[in-house]
Design a protein around this motif. Sequence first.
Motif, mmCIF file in Angstrom:
data_model
loop_
_atom_site.group_PDB
_atom_site.id
_atom_site.type_symbol
_atom_site.label_atom_id
_atom_site.label_comp_id
_atom_site.label_asym_id
_atom_site.label_seq_id
_atom_site.Cartn_x
_atom_site.Cartn_y
_atom_site.Cartn_z
ATOM 1 N N GLY A 111 13.800 -24.520 67.525
ATOM 2 C CA GLY A 111 13.644 -25.012 68.892
ATOM 3 C C GLY A 111 14.406 -26.298 69.095
ATOM 4 O O GLY A 111 15.292 -26.648 68.318
ATOM 5 N N ASN A 112 14.054 -27.004 70.148
ATOM 6 C CA ASN A 112 14.691 -28.278 70.489
ATOM 7 C C ASN A 112 13.745 -29.402 70.087
ATOM 8 O O ASN A 112 12.805 -29.713 70.800
ATOM 9 C CB ASN A 112 14.984 -28.351 71.989
ATOM 10 C CG ASN A 112 15.951 -27.292 72.418
ATOM 11 O OD1 ASN A 112 16.912 -27.020 71.719
ATOM 12 N ND2 ASN A 112 15.710 -26.676 73.556
ATOM 13 N N GLN A 113 14.029 -30.009 68.937
ATOM 14 C CA GLN A 113 13.172 -31.073 68.427
ATOM 15 C C GLN A 113 13.637 -32.414 68.971
ATOM 16 O O GLN A 113 14.807 -32.769 68.854
ATOM 17 C CB GLN A 113 13.186 -31.091 66.900
ATOM 18 C CG GLN A 113 12.241 -32.089 66.299
ATOM 19 C CD GLN A 113 12.193 -32.005 64.781
ATOM 20 O OE1 GLN A 113 13.021 -31.342 64.162
ATOM 21 N NE2 GLN A 113 11.229 -32.672 64.186
ATOM 22 N N ARG A 114 12.722 -33.154 69.569
ATOM 23 C CA ARG A 114 13.040 -34.481 70.069
ATOM 24 C C ARG A 114 13.188 -35.442 68.901
ATOM 25 O O ARG A 114 12.540 -35.281 67.869
ATOM 26 C CB ARG A 114 11.922 -34.991 70.962
ATOM 27 C CG ARG A 114 11.837 -34.297 72.286
ATOM 28 C CD ARG A 114 10.724 -34.912 73.081
ATOM 29 N NE ARG A 114 10.776 -34.466 74.457
ATOM 30 C CZ ARG A 114 9.939 -34.866 75.376
ATOM 31 N NH1 ARG A 114 8.975 -35.718 75.073
ATOM 32 N NH2 ARG A 114 10.046 -34.432 76.597
ATOM 33 N N SER A 160 8.320 -31.600 71.551
ATOM 34 C CA SER A 160 9.482 -30.745 71.288
ATOM 35 C C SER A 160 9.228 -29.344 71.831
ATOM 36 O O SER A 160 8.091 -28.966 72.082
ATOM 37 C CB SER A 160 9.760 -30.667 69.791
ATOM 38 O OG SER A 160 10.060 -31.946 69.277
ATOM 39 N N GLN A 161 10.293 -28.569 71.988
ATOM 40 C CA GLN A 161 10.188 -27.177 72.423
ATOM 41 C C GLN A 161 10.275 -26.301 71.179
ATOM 42 O O GLN A 161 11.303 -26.272 70.516
ATOM 43 C CB GLN A 161 11.314 -26.828 73.390
ATOM 44 C CG GLN A 161 11.260 -27.628 74.668
ATOM 45 C CD GLN A 161 12.431 -27.345 75.565
ATOM 46 O OE1 GLN A 161 13.514 -26.995 75.114
ATOM 47 N NE2 GLN A 161 12.231 -27.489 76.861
ATOM 48 N N ASN A 163 9.574 -22.575 68.939
ATOM 49 C CA ASN A 163 9.507 -21.117 68.914
ATOM 50 C C ASN A 163 9.257 -20.704 67.466
ATOM 51 O O ASN A 163 9.639 -21.413 66.538
ATOM 52 C CB ASN A 163 10.825 -20.485 69.388
ATOM 53 C CG ASN A 163 11.174 -20.913 70.796
ATOM 54 O OD1 ASN A 163 10.415 -20.702 71.707
ATOM 55 N ND2 ASN A 163 12.325 -21.545 70.949
ATOM 56 N N ASP A 179 8.365 -19.223 73.780
ATOM 57 C CA ASP A 179 8.079 -19.813 75.085
ATOM 58 C C ASP A 179 8.578 -21.246 75.228
ATOM 59 O O ASP A 179 8.373 -21.861 76.267
ATOM 60 C CB ASP A 179 6.569 -19.787 75.349
ATOM 61 C CG ASP A 179 6.040 -18.363 75.419
ATOM 62 O OD1 ASP A 179 6.784 -17.465 75.845
ATOM 63 O OD2 ASP A 179 4.875 -18.156 75.020
ATOM 64 N N ASN A 180 9.197 -21.823 74.191
ATOM 65 C CA ASN A 180 9.697 -23.199 74.236
ATOM 66 C C ASN A 180 8.598 -24.183 74.653
ATOM 67 O O ASN A 180 8.776 -25.000 75.550
ATOM 68 C CB ASN A 180 10.893 -23.335 75.178
ATOM 69 C CG ASN A 180 12.133 -22.742 74.594
ATOM 70 O OD1 ASN A 180 12.402 -22.891 73.415
ATOM 71 N ND2 ASN A 180 12.901 -22.048 75.420
ATOM 72 N N THR A 181 7.448 -24.111 73.972
ATOM 73 C CA THR A 181 6.338 -25.006 74.275
ATOM 74 C C THR A 181 6.123 -25.969 73.115
ATOM 75 O O THR A 181 6.764 -25.846 72.073
ATOM 76 C CB THR A 181 5.048 -24.198 74.527
ATOM 77 O OG1 THR A 181 4.792 -23.370 73.388
ATOM 78 C CG2 THR A 181 5.180 -23.322 75.759
ATOM 79 N N ILE A 182 5.176 -26.910 73.277
ATOM 80 C CA ILE A 182 4.948 -27.907 72.228
ATOM 81 C C ILE A 182 4.204 -27.327 71.031
ATOM 82 O O ILE A 182 4.109 -27.969 70.006
ATOM 83 C CB ILE A 182 4.212 -29.147 72.765
ATOM 84 C CG1 ILE A 182 2.845 -28.790 73.311
ATOM 85 C CG2 ILE A 182 5.056 -29.866 73.787
ATOM 86 C CD1 ILE A 182 1.997 -29.999 73.640
#
Length: 188
Positions: A111-114, A160-161, A163, A179-182
């Motif tokens: 996913g997209n990790q902050r 972060s988003q 999966n 779902d790109n959720t936390i």
Amino acid sequence: MSDKKRRQRLVQWPRVALTTGGVVLAAAATTFVVRTGDAASITADSGATPTRTVVAIPGPRTSTPPPAPVTVTVPGLPVETPVRVTPPGAAAAPLAQVQVNSAEIVYTVAGNQRPDDPVTITYADEAGALRTVENVSLPWRLTVIPTVPVNYVTASSNGSQLNCWITDAHGATVAASTDNTISATCNR
């Protein structure tokens, strides 16, 4: 003209001068930004700036064939050599015949990790016991050969988003949460 009216006029002229100066300054700044932006777009269009190539790949394989990788070129970024990465489960040209255990399960979290956002992953190990890994960098992947029919992985973060996927030995997706959720949970 009375002294009272004269004082009012004297008090208001600085407001008018400051307002006019602010409007002129804003117009000059806008003109500078527009001209600088036009110069940058002309330079980018002329090919003087290098480009960066990014290759995007799909997630783990499902029963349908995966889409082909996509190559994107972004003008104005440093030049990099494109890299092709085979999707999870896709077989690269093997040098030797490799035996695959049909009971093998692969847990994947991506996913997209902050930045500075710790990701915590909990998964079922070979015996079905829950194990926790903290402060994980994405993408994360673990292969297990379970001795019990429990397959479970969950990931959580502060923003972060995330999966997750569970794939079998042949690369087919057994469970997925995209779902790109936390937090993301997959189980079978």
